[in-house]
Enzyme design. Structure first.
Site, mmCIF file in Angstrom:
data_model
loop_
_atom_site.group_PDB
_atom_site.id
_atom_site.type_symbol
_atom_site.label_atom_id
_atom_site.label_comp_id
_atom_site.label_asym_id
_atom_site.label_seq_id
_atom_site.Cartn_x
_atom_site.Cartn_y
_atom_site.Cartn_z
ATOM 1 N N GLU A 222 141.638 115.013 -21.594
ATOM 2 C CA GLU A 222 140.925 116.166 -22.157
ATOM 3 C C GLU A 222 141.806 117.196 -22.850
ATOM 4 O O GLU A 222 141.819 118.375 -22.487
ATOM 5 C CB GLU A 222 140.087 116.855 -21.055
ATOM 6 C CG GLU A 222 139.074 115.923 -20.410
ATOM 7 C CD GLU A 222 138.050 116.652 -19.534
ATOM 8 O OE1 GLU A 222 138.329 117.784 -19.122
ATOM 9 O OE2 GLU A 222 136.978 116.066 -19.290
ATOM 10 N N GLU A 342 134.164 109.277 -19.488
ATOM 11 C CA GLU A 342 133.677 110.034 -18.329
ATOM 12 C C GLU A 342 132.230 110.417 -18.595
ATOM 13 O O GLU A 342 131.951 111.122 -19.565
ATOM 14 C CB GLU A 342 134.478 111.334 -18.092
ATOM 15 C CG GLU A 342 135.886 111.136 -17.601
ATOM 16 C CD GLU A 342 136.577 112.464 -17.191
ATOM 17 O OE1 GLU A 342 135.867 113.473 -16.926
ATOM 18 O OE2 GLU A 342 137.813 112.482 -17.144
#
Ligand SMILES: *[C@@H]1O[C@H](CO)[C@@H](O)[C@H](O)[C@H]1NC(C)=O
Ligand SMILES: *[C@@H]1O[C@H](CO)[C@@H](O)[C@H](O)[C@H]1NC(C)=O
Ligand SMILES: *[C@@H]1O[C@H](CO)[C@@H](O)[C@H](O)[C@H]1NC(C)=O
Length: 443
Positions: A222, A342
């Site tokens: 991320e 995810e």
């Protein structure tokens, strides 16, 4: 009468066995036995917008992924008394028909069970934990996506790298974004990556760069780089690091680890972002994923966190569009596969007897399946995240023990099997034995 085993020359064997038993009893944790046999696996590659594997006969098959996250595999593999959790998770994952697990190949700093204690200085015991997790994954024919650093502070992350540089006396700006620009810190990261990729597994003797049970490397979990005019900084960091990994390892796929937000430049997609805030992280799904050495795109999906005030219907609409945009962009613009690495939804929220989690997860699964049926870029999804029992410390609002939630368990298994049925299409020799998790689910 002499016992049979003496005549048959079994003495030397029994001797070895008792030496092994003695060694084990005396050294417990410290003695690990080499792995003598591992299942054969092939590397995953890409062909246009699809993942492919080449089997022993040289035949290329398209691979669609149903998988999960268990970020804790290395951590729980360090000490022998918790390794059973890793083995159980991988076994149960395989029993749900899943083939890929994403996990952390980092733990930086002076925290508990840290892998990199200071730049280039490793705790060998923790490294052996990672060795164990990889061997165990292969045993269950699971491939791992290994993420190499965290953007967030958990397990050290980019902030730890910046701290190291400061402590070494370098003139580093106070922002942790200098992770992406400072030459010394970039050097630390490259050294780290090199140590991982060239690591020789202490149990199997296989170098990580040669290990088919590794699905892909992920540069960073991320990435966000929020200082002003940061987009070019992140972009050139990805270009630099992707080329560096490829110089060490041409066999494995590489992805970035993006959340998938569109930058301010990609105006025609700004409606896909969960809010204006999402375009200010210096990342851009299209630009970042288009980089030549990036083999496939990665996206996350968290409607419950991103649009917390929306009702379920709004979240569903949002998620549905989010997936469409990324699949379309991957198919038509990037021309690469895309993995939703995810996909998370709150554990307990329920409406009219159905868990929101199942409802939202099914939207992503259906979209992937539809894309896969058309042989398009939507290549798979990984639920965030699965645990085994008694792991509350590793939990968050999205974590579950799948077999304690039958409706979710069923959803996961069915997704695995319908994706596998596409893999089998056109193949003549595809008898499932009765022990196969998809036995009875694939016609
Ligand atoms: C990619 O897939 C296509 C269609 O299945 C096939 O014809 C082609 O040979 C493949 N390309 C490579 C490089 O294997
Ligand atoms: C540290 O870097 C800043 C900005 O890059 C610069 O203005 C400053 O002069 C530097 N300090 C030293 C001691 O080199
Ligand atoms: C995705 O592409 C399809 C086919 O071109 C199109 O019908 C659909 O509207 C597109 N969706 C989005 C969100 O761009």
């Amino acid at each position: 009468m002499e016992p049979m085993w003496r005549e048959r020359g079994l003495y030397p064997f029994l001797g070895l066995l008792s030496i092994a038993a003695l060694l084990y009893m005396n050294f417990g944790d410290r003695v690990t036995f080499p792995v003598l046999w591992q299942p054969r696996m092939s590397f995953v590659g890409t062909n246009s917008t699809r993942f492919v594997v080449i089997d022993q006969n040289g035949e290329q098959s398209t691979l669609y992924v149903n998988g999960w996250n268990s970020y804790w595999l290395m951590e729980e593999s360090v000490w022998s008394n918790s390794r059973h959790r890793v083995s159980k998770m991988l076994k149960r994952g395989a029993e749900m028909g899943m083939t890929v697990c994403r996990t952390w190949a980092f733990n930086d700093g002076d925290g508990h069970n840290s892998l990199q204690i200071s730049p280039g200085n490793f705790n060998e015991k923790v490294f052996r934990g990672l060795d164990f997790a990889i061997v165990e994954a292969r045993k269950h024919r699971i491939r791992l996506i290994l993420s190499l650093v965290n953007n967030l502070n958990a397990f050290g992350g980019k902030a730890q790298y910046v701290k190291w540089a400061k402590e070494a006396g370098f003139n580093v700006s106070s922002s942790t974004d200098s992770f992406f620009s400072h030459p010394t810190i970039k050097g630390y990261y490259k050294d780290y990556v090199k140590a991982i990729v060239t690591r020789k597994n202490s149990l199997s003797g296989v170098r990580y760069s040669e290990e088919p049970a590794i699905f892909a490397w992920e540069l960073i979990n991320e990435p966000r780089c929020t200082s002003s005019s940061s987009a070019p900084v992140l972009q050139s960091w990805i270009i630099d690091m992707a080329a560096f990994i490829k110089s060490l390892d041409q066999k494995h796929l590489l992805t970035v680890g993006l959340e998938g937000f569109y930058g301010p430049e990609t105006t025609e997609r700004s409606g896909a972002n969960p809010g204006d805030w999402a375009s200010s992280f210096g990342s851009d799904f299209i630009q970042n994923s288009a980089i030549e050495n990036i083999d496939f795109a990665s996206v996350h999906a968290y409607p419950d966190s991103w649009i917390p005030d929306a009702d379920l219907k709004e979240k569903a609409n949002y998620l549905s569009k989010w997936v469409d945009y990324h699949v379309n962009d991957s198919e038509y613009v990037l021309k690469k596969p895309v993995l939703f690495t995810e996909v998370g939804s709150s554990l307990h929220a329920k409406e009219q007897g159905t868990y929101d989690r199942d409802f939202l997860l099914k939207i992503v699964y259906d979209k992937i399946y539809e894309s896969a049926k058309r042989r398009q870029a939507g290549a798979g999804a990984l639920i965030w995240q699965l645990l085994v029992e008694k792991m509350e410390d590793y939990g968050d609002q999205f974590s579950l023990v799948a077999w304690e939630h039958p409706s979710t368990y069923k959803l996961i298994l069915e997704q695995s099997c319908r994706l596998r049925s596409i893999f089998y299409e056109g193949k003549t020799n595809r008898k499932l034995n009765s022990g196969d998790p998809c036995f009875g689910l694939i016609s």
